[in-house]
Design an enzyme around this catalytic site. Structure first.
Site, PDB file in Angstrom:
ATOM      1  N   TYR A  58       0.805  -1.219   0.000  1.00 53.19           N
ATOM      2  CA  TYR A  58       0.000   0.000   0.000  1.00 53.19           C
ATOM      3  C   TYR A  58       0.842   1.276   0.000  1.00 53.19           C
ATOM      4  O   TYR A  58       0.298   2.370   0.009  1.00 53.19           O
ATOM      5  CB  TYR A  58      -0.945   0.009   1.210  1.00 53.19           C
ATOM      6  CG  TYR A  58      -1.894  -1.167   1.197  1.00 53.19           C
ATOM      7  CD1 TYR A  58      -2.876  -1.267   0.220  1.00 53.19           C
ATOM      8  CD2 TYR A  58      -1.782  -2.174   2.140  1.00 53.19           C
ATOM      9  CE1 TYR A  58      -3.737  -2.352   0.193  1.00 53.19           C
ATOM     10  CE2 TYR A  58      -2.650  -3.264   2.115  1.00 53.19           C
ATOM     11  CZ  TYR A  58      -3.618  -3.347   1.140  1.00 53.19           C
ATOM     12  OH  TYR A  58      -4.470  -4.426   1.103  1.00 53.19           O
ATOM     13  N   SER A  59       2.138   1.140  -0.011  1.00 53.28           N
ATOM     14  CA  SER A  59       3.036   2.281   0.071  1.00 53.28           C
ATOM     15  C   SER A  59       3.330   2.875  -1.308  1.00 53.28           C
ATOM     16  O   SER A  59       3.835   2.181  -2.192  1.00 53.28           O
ATOM     17  CB  SER A  59       4.349   1.844   0.729  1.00 53.28           C
ATOM     18  OG  SER A  59       5.346   2.820   0.560  1.00 53.28           O
TER      19      SER A  59
END
Length: 113
Positions: free
Chosen positions: A10-11
């Site tokens: 999710y980064s």
């Protein structure tokens, strides 16, 4: 040569490094870090990155974090003749400017938020 890349899917900064890895066609050993359960706070990860952030790269015992530094390192080490991060100082300055564009607005964003 294979290196390790500690990541969380999710980064955004991880995605930037992943795109560089993909563009350069590098062999990478992806090591997921579940931030939601605190894997980034485990002693073995803190030994690699005391700031406990992703992405973190480990290449032959050399640990590096910060996505922009990782992208520059990968180009310099594994593709020094790549146009992705050119050698010419003026062309490289244009790439660096794009890499750091968001920092120009940091104070303005903080004021708005």
């Amino acid at each position: 040569m294979t290196f390790d890349l500690y990541y969380n899917r999710y980064s955004g900064p991880v995605r930037a490094v992943w795109m560089t890895v993909r563009q350069l066609k590098l062999d990478v050993n992806f090591k997921p870090i579940d931030l939601a359960v605190g894997e980034q706070l485990k002693p073995e990860f803190l030994a690699l990155n005391p700031l406990h952030k992703v992405p973190t790269l480990v290449d032959d015992g050399f640990a590096l974090w910060e996505s922009r530094a990782i992208m520059q390192y990968l180009c310099n080490r594994y593709a020094p003749d790549s146009t992705l991060y050119p050698k010419d100082p003026k062309q490289r300055a244009l790439v660096d400017r794009s890499l750091n564009f968001d920092l120009t607005f940091l104070n303005q964003i903080i004021d708005v938020v």
